[in-house]
Design a protein around this motif. Structure first.
Motif, PDB file in Angstrom:
ATOM      1  N   SER A 123       0.804  -1.220   0.000  1.00  0.00           N
ATOM      2  CA  SER A 123       0.000   0.000   0.000  1.00  0.00           C
ATOM      3  C   SER A 123       0.839   1.272   0.000  1.00  0.00           C
ATOM      4  O   SER A 123       0.370   2.332  -0.430  1.00  0.00           O
ATOM      5  N   ARG A 333      -2.764  -4.134  -7.225  1.00  0.00           N
ATOM      6  CA  ARG A 333      -3.606  -3.107  -6.616  1.00  0.00           C
ATOM      7  C   ARG A 333      -2.868  -1.791  -6.391  1.00  0.00           C
ATOM      8  O   ARG A 333      -3.425  -0.715  -6.651  1.00  0.00           O
ATOM      9  N   GLY A 337      -2.271  -0.452  -9.957  1.00  0.00           N
ATOM     10  CA  GLY A 337      -3.671  -0.105  -9.771  1.00  0.00           C
ATOM     11  C   GLY A 337      -4.048   1.346  -9.617  1.00  0.00           C
ATOM     12  O   GLY A 337      -5.180   1.714  -9.916  1.00  0.00           O
ATOM     13  N   PRO A 341      -9.750   0.826 -11.428  1.00  0.00           N
ATOM     14  CA  PRO A 341     -10.600   0.119 -10.455  1.00  0.00           C
ATOM     15  C   PRO A 341      -9.878  -0.994  -9.704  1.00  0.00           C
ATOM     16  O   PRO A 341     -10.369  -1.467  -8.683  1.00  0.00           O
ATOM     17  N   VAL A 343      -7.387  -1.004  -7.757  1.00  0.00           N
ATOM     18  CA  VAL A 343      -6.937  -0.679  -6.410  1.00  0.00           C
ATOM     19  C   VAL A 343      -8.006  -0.985  -5.366  1.00  0.00           C
ATOM     20  O   VAL A 343      -7.697  -1.223  -4.194  1.00  0.00           O
ATOM     21  N   ASN A 344      -9.263  -1.006  -5.770  1.00  0.00           N
ATOM     22  CA  ASN A 344     -10.358  -1.219  -4.832  1.00  0.00           C
ATOM     23  C   ASN A 344     -10.794  -2.674  -4.722  1.00  0.00           C
ATOM     24  O   ASN A 344     -11.718  -2.992  -3.968  1.00  0.00           O
ATOM     25  N   LEU A 345     -10.151  -3.564  -5.447  1.00  0.00           N
ATOM     26  CA  LEU A 345     -10.527  -4.973  -5.428  1.00  0.00           C
ATOM     27  C   LEU A 345      -9.937  -5.686  -4.216  1.00  0.00           C
ATOM     28  O   LEU A 345      -8.966  -5.233  -3.607  1.00  0.00           O
ATOM     29  N   THR A 346     -10.509  -6.828  -3.862  1.00  0.00           N
ATOM     30  CA  THR A 346      -9.883  -7.699  -2.882  1.00  0.00           C
ATOM     31  C   THR A 346      -8.646  -8.334  -3.505  1.00  0.00           C
ATOM     32  O   THR A 346      -8.465  -8.311  -4.731  1.00  0.00           O
TER      33      THR A 346
END
Length: 501
Positions: A123, A333, A337, A341, A343-346
Motif C-alpha cells: 500500500s 492493486r 492499480g 478500479p 486498487v479497490n478490489l480484494t
C-alpha cells in the motif's frame, strides 16, 4: 542469506577511535535529514560499545547507523526483505547488525521510506515518493548518510564499504551496482528479485492457471519423490540433492503416472493436475511471447519443517494465504492499480481480474523504479567493485533461473573477464535465502572482503547443512559455471569444483 556473515573474518581490529562525542552527532541535522537520536550503547556480553544514530529523511525514511567505539575502518550496510518497512528490532535485522558490529564494522540499514505497520503490504506504493524511496532512493541516501556520520565521528577516513542483501535485499544490491556504482566496493546479491515487474506478472500468470487447475497439497510429497527419483543422480551420484535442475528435463505429462479416467487416486495425477504443473514448470507468456522463465524442479520437496517448499508460495496454506498471493495482489492493486478500479478490489479478485496481456500506463514507470536487469556493470567494475551473487536452486519464492540468466547476460555484455569482478554461486537444495535440504550455511561476507582487499577471488565457498547444531553435510559452493562433483563415488569422499558437464 548464509546466516553466518563474517564468521571467518580474521582481520585485526583497528584502534581507530571517535574524535567527537556521540551525542554531538545530532548537530548534523540539516534541511535534508533530521538526526533525532544519537546515544552510546554500552558494551554487553555479545557486542562492544557503539554509538547508535537514528535519522529521519523526508518524507518518511528511517535510517539506523551504528558506529563502534573500536572501528575497523569499514562500512557494512544490509538490505531488506519483502515490501520492506521492517522495524530495526526484528530478529533478522538485529542479527545482521550484530554480525557487522562484532567484526568492527559501522553498520547501516533503512526501512526504505515507509512503515510496514502503517503501510501494510504494497500500500505504500500509492505514494509516488515512497514508491521511489523503496525502489532505489533510500539505498543511496542511506549509504551517503552513513558516510557523513563516519566522517564526522572518526578521525580515520573510511577504508572500504560493503552491501549485503537477499531477496528484496538482493534486488537492492544490484540496484546499487547498476545505478550507484561508486557507493560500495563490494556487494553481495543473494536470491535477488531483480526482474521485479516480470516476476510479479509471472506470478499472476501462474496463480490464474492454478485457480483454473488447482494442485492439491496432498500430492506434493508424491510429486517431489518422482522429481528426485528422476533428477537426483544426474550429477553422477544419488545424494539427495539436485545439483542443477536444468539438466533434468523433467516433463509432467511424460514422467508422472496418470490417473485412469475420472479417478483421482493418491498415487497418480489427473489431467488437470498435470496441466497445473505444466503451466508452473513452463515459461510464463504475455501476448504470445516469453515473459519469464518457468520454475525449475527441486523446491517441491519437504524442508526442515516437514512441509513442501511450495506450501505458502505456489500452493496456498490451509487458510488460503501465501506469499505469492500477497506479492501478486499488492503489485496489481498498489503498483499498477492507482487510477484504475484494480486498487479497490480484494486480493483474490485483483489476481483473477488482471489481464496479463494488456498494457498499463504505469508498467513502464514500475520497471524504471524497481527492476535491476541492466547487465552493463562497466562503471561498477571501473570503480574496482566486486559483485558476489548467490541463489538457492530450490528457491520456491523467487525463480533461480532469473539470477542465472541475469549473470549470463552480464557475461555476454562484459565479456570473458567477467569473473574477475562478478561471480555467481548456485546453492543446490536451498530454499529462499536459506533453509531447504541443501548446504544453506555459508559465509559470503568474509569471502567478499578477501576478494576486495586481498585480491582472493573465491573459486569456492565452504558450505554446510546444520541440523540441531550439528553439521550433517558439507560441500563447496562453486563459482558458475563450475559445479561440485564427488571425487570418489564409492567412498563419497569430499567434493570439488569442476567444469560444468
Amino acid at each position: 542469506g548464509g546466516g553466518v556473515q563474517f564468521r571467518d573474518y580474521k582481520a585485526a581490529t583497528s584502534t581507530a577511535k571517535p574524535r567527537t562525542s556521540c551525542a554531538g552527532l545530532v548537530a548534523l541535522t540539516s534541511y535534508e535529514l533530521s538526526v533525532y537520536s544519537a546515544r552510546i550503547v554500552p558494551a554487553s556480553d555479545t557486542l562492544g560499545e557503539h554509538c547508535r544514530v537514528d535519522v529521519l529523511v523526508e518524507p518518511d525514511m528511517n535510517i539506523e547507523v551504528n558506529l563502534p567505539s573500536l572501528w575497523n575502518g569499514r562500512l557494512y550496510m544490509f538490505g531488506n526483505g519483502g515490501y520492506a518497512g521492517e522495524s530495526f528490532e526484528t530478529p533478522g535485522r538485529v542479527a545482521n547488525r550484530a554480525h557487522g558490529l562484532k567484526a568492527g564494522f559501522v553498520t547501516a540499514a533503512t526501512d526504505t521510506g515507509h512503515s510496514a505497520q502503517r503501510d501494510p503490504g504494497g500500500s505504500f506504493a500509492l505514494s509516488r515518493q515512497k514508491f521511489i524511496d523503496f525502489g532505489f532512493r533510500s539505498l543511496h541516501v542511506t549509504a551517503e548518510t552513513a558516510k557523513r556520520l563516519i566522517a564526522a565521528y572518526y578521525s580515520t577516513p573510511l577504508s572500504k564499504s560493503y552491501f549485503d542483501g537477499c531477496s528484496t535485499g538482493g534486488r537492492q544490491a544490484l540496484i546499487l551496482a547498476q545505478r550507484f556504482p561508486t557507493d560500495f566496493d563490494g556487494i553481495i546479491a543473494g536470491s535477488p528479485g531483480l526482474d521485479y515487474t516480470g516476476g510479479q506478472l509471472a506470478r499472476l500468470y501462474w496463480k490464474q492457471g492454478l485457480a483454473r487447475n488447482p494442485f492439491p497439497a496432498a500430492k506434493l510429497s508424491l510429486l517431489a519423490s518422482r522429481v528426485y527419483e528422476q533428477c537426483d543422480a544426474k550429477d553422477g551420484l544419488k545424494d539427495g540433492l539436485i545439483e542443477n535442475p536444468l539438466q533434468c528435463n523433467f516433463n509432467p505429462a511424460r514422467d508422472l503416472p496418470r490417473c485412469e479416467g475420472s479417478e483421482d487416486g493418491a498415487s497418480c495425477f489427473t489431467a488437470n493436475q498435470i496441466a497445473a504443473l505444466e503451466r508452473l514448470y513452463g515459461d510464463a507468456t504475455r501476448q504470445g511471447k516469453r515473459l519469464f522463465p518457468g520454475w525449475p524442479v527441486g523446491s517441491e520437496i519437504a524442508g526442515p519443517n516437514g512441509q513442501s517448499g511450495w506450501i505458502g508460495q505456489q500452493i496456498d496454506t490451509a487458510s488460503g494465504q501465501s506469499a505469492w498471493n500477497g506479492y501478486a495482489s499488492g503489485f496489481v492493486r498498489f503498483i499498477l492499480g492507482p487510477g484504475t478500479p484494480l486498487v479497490n478490489l480484494t486480493d483474490a479478485d485483483a489476481i483473477q481480474q488482471f489481464d496479463v496481456n494488456k498494457d498499463y500506463d504505469n508498467l513502464a514507470f514500475a520497471q524504471d523504479v524497481l527492476d535491476a536487469k541492466d547487465p552493463d556493470l562497466a562503471p561498477f567494475r571501473q570503480h574496482g567493485g566486486k559483485l558476489l551473487m548467490y541463489f538457492g536452486w530450490a528457491d520456491p519464492q523467487l525463480n533461480p533461473r532469473m539470477g542465472l540468466e541475469y549473470y549470463e547476460n552480464v557475461m555476454a555484455k562484459m565479456g570473458a573477464s567477467t569473473p574477475e569482478f562478478a561471480r555467481l554461486f548456485m546453492v543446490p537444495g536451498m530454499f529462499h535465502c536459506g533453509g531447504g535440504i541443501g548446504t544453506s550455511t555459508f559465509d559470503t561476507a568474509t569471502a567478499l572482503v578477501r576478494w576486495v582487499e586481498e585480491g582472493q577471488a573465491p573459486a569456492a565457498i565452504p558450505a554446510a547443512r546444520i541440523v540441531s547444531g550439528k553439521t550433517v553435510r558439507a560441500r563447496p559452493l562453486c563459482a558458475w559455471p563450475e559445479v561440485a562433483r564427488y571425487r570418489s563415488e564409492e567412498r563419497r569422499v569430499g567434493k570439488e569444483c569442476r567444469s560444468r558437464w
